[in-house]
Write a protein that holds these residues in place. Structure first.
Motif, PDB file in Angstrom:
ATOM      1  N   HIS A  35       0.520   1.642  -6.560  1.00 25.06           N
ATOM      2  CA  HIS A  35       0.671   0.149  -6.973  1.00 25.06           C
ATOM      3  C   HIS A  35       0.951   0.208  -8.048  1.00 25.06           C
ATOM      4  CE1 HIS A  35      -1.388  -1.228  -2.784  1.00 25.06           C
ATOM      5  NE2 HIS A  35      -1.931  -0.352  -3.124  1.00 25.06           N
ATOM      6  N   ILE A  36       0.888  -1.368  -8.973  1.00 19.43           N
ATOM      7  CA  ILE A  36       1.801  -1.272 -10.208  1.00 19.43           C
ATOM      8  C   ILE A  36       0.243  -0.825 -11.328  1.00 19.43           C
ATOM      9  CG2 ILE A  36       0.761  -3.901 -10.440  1.00 19.43           C
ATOM     10  CD1 ILE A  36       3.310  -4.419 -11.767  1.00 19.43           C
ATOM     11  N   CYS A 123      -2.021  -5.292  -2.785  1.00 25.12           N
ATOM     12  CA  CYS A 123      -3.510  -5.180  -3.569  1.00 25.12           C
ATOM     13  C   CYS A 123      -3.931  -6.020  -4.097  1.00 25.12           C
ATOM     14  CB  CYS A 123      -3.176  -4.178  -4.864  1.00 25.12           C
ATOM     15  SG  CYS A 123      -1.517  -4.195  -6.176  1.00 25.12           S
ATOM     16  N   CYS A 128       3.545  -6.982  -7.846  1.00 17.36           N
ATOM     17  CA  CYS A 128       2.811  -5.017  -7.095  1.00 17.36           C
ATOM     18  C   CYS A 128       4.771  -5.000  -6.192  1.00 17.36           C
ATOM     19  CB  CYS A 128       1.949  -4.716  -7.209  1.00 17.36           C
ATOM     20  SG  CYS A 128       1.214  -2.872  -6.278  1.00 17.36           S
ATOM     21  N   CYS A 130       4.102  -4.044  -3.963  1.00 18.27           N
ATOM     22  CA  CYS A 130       3.951  -3.230  -2.763  1.00 18.27           C
ATOM     23  C   CYS A 130       3.648  -4.229  -1.675  1.00 18.27           C
ATOM     24  CB  CYS A 130       1.652  -3.324  -2.579  1.00 18.27           C
ATOM     25  SG  CYS A 130       1.068  -4.545  -3.244  1.00 18.27           S
TER      26      CYS A 130
HETATM   27 ZN   LIG Z   1      -0.082  -3.177  -4.991  1.00 19.21          ZN
END
Ligand SMILES: [Zn+2]
Ligand SMILES: [Zn+2]
Length: 228
Positions: A35-36, A123, A128, A130
């Motif tokens: 994740h970021i 998240c 991000c 994701c």
């Molecule tokens: Zn994320």
């Protein structure tokens, strides 16, 4: 290829992996999606990190440069294809992965039958990456297929050669030629079911062809009474 396992936490983290984030007691591999904020998602390989490892000859677990000898973790189907998609590992990083990954240490007998829900992968930060992971699929989702035997294939750094996809020429793995030493992982050597026995034996036959040497003996019933 790793996710949480009972062995995670019980197995000492090798020095090379001490700086990696720990999730569920397991040092997360460098090649995992992150994740970021830097939180890794174990069991989900980051395609761009995979290619970085392949091209720059980095260890998929710790992210540091590989040296001779290094280890590839390969299944029978990888030998049949002539390459393995997962980048190489330092021997100590491979030993840790083999001890902790439930698909390698025998604690998980089947891949998950369905992909992880997208909400588990996200998240919530709109910046991000994701957001795109769910569409890319879950590397641990293999339709409930049985866990397959793995072999640790030791090669020299000079044999850590990139395999390229036939459709576009992009790096997609490491070729399996030039193996110096091959060891079946303990979970594979103790193969449990008929399909695994068959795959194990076919892997050994292929290994013998690849190396031009006699394959190592298979302990247990798989060697005594091979089923076809
Ligand atoms: Zn994320
Ligand atoms: Zn390493």
């Amino acid at each position: 290829m790793t996710q949480q396992s009972p062995a995670a936490g019980a197995t000492p983290i090798p020095l090379r992996l001490v700086g990696r984030p720990v999730v569920g007691g397991l040092a997360a591999p460098w090649v995992a999606c992150h994740h970021i904020d830097g939180t890794p998602v174990i069991g989900l390989m980051d395609g761009s990190r995979q290619v970085t490892c392949l091209i720059r000859r980095l260890c998929q677990a710790c992210g540091d440069a590989l040296s001779s000898p290094l280890v590839l973790l390969a299944r029978a189907r990888d030998f049949a294809a002539g390459y393995v998609a997962e980048p190489g590992l330092h021997p100590e990083c491979a030993a840790y992965t083999a001890a902790c990954c439930p698909m390698l240490n025998g604690t998980m007998h089947r891949y998950r039958a369905t992909p992880r829900p997208a909400r588990q992968l996200r998240c919530g930060n709109p910046a991000c990456p994701c957001r795109a992971w769910a569409a890319a699929g879950d590397s641990q989702h293999r339709s409930g297929h049985a866990a397959e035997p793995f072999a640790a294939v030791w090669i020299g750094l000079g044999d850590n050669r990139i395999h390229r996809a036939s459709k576009n020429g992009n790096p997609d793995g490491i070729t399996l030629a030039g193996a110096r030493k091959i060891r079946l992982l303990p979970a594979a050597a103790g193969a449990r079911g008929e399909p695994e026995d068959a795959r194990l034996l076919s892997a050994l036959a292929l290994l013998t062809d690849l190396t031009g040497q006699q394959a190592p003996p298979v302990p247990g019933p798989a060697a005594a009474s091979p089923r076809r």
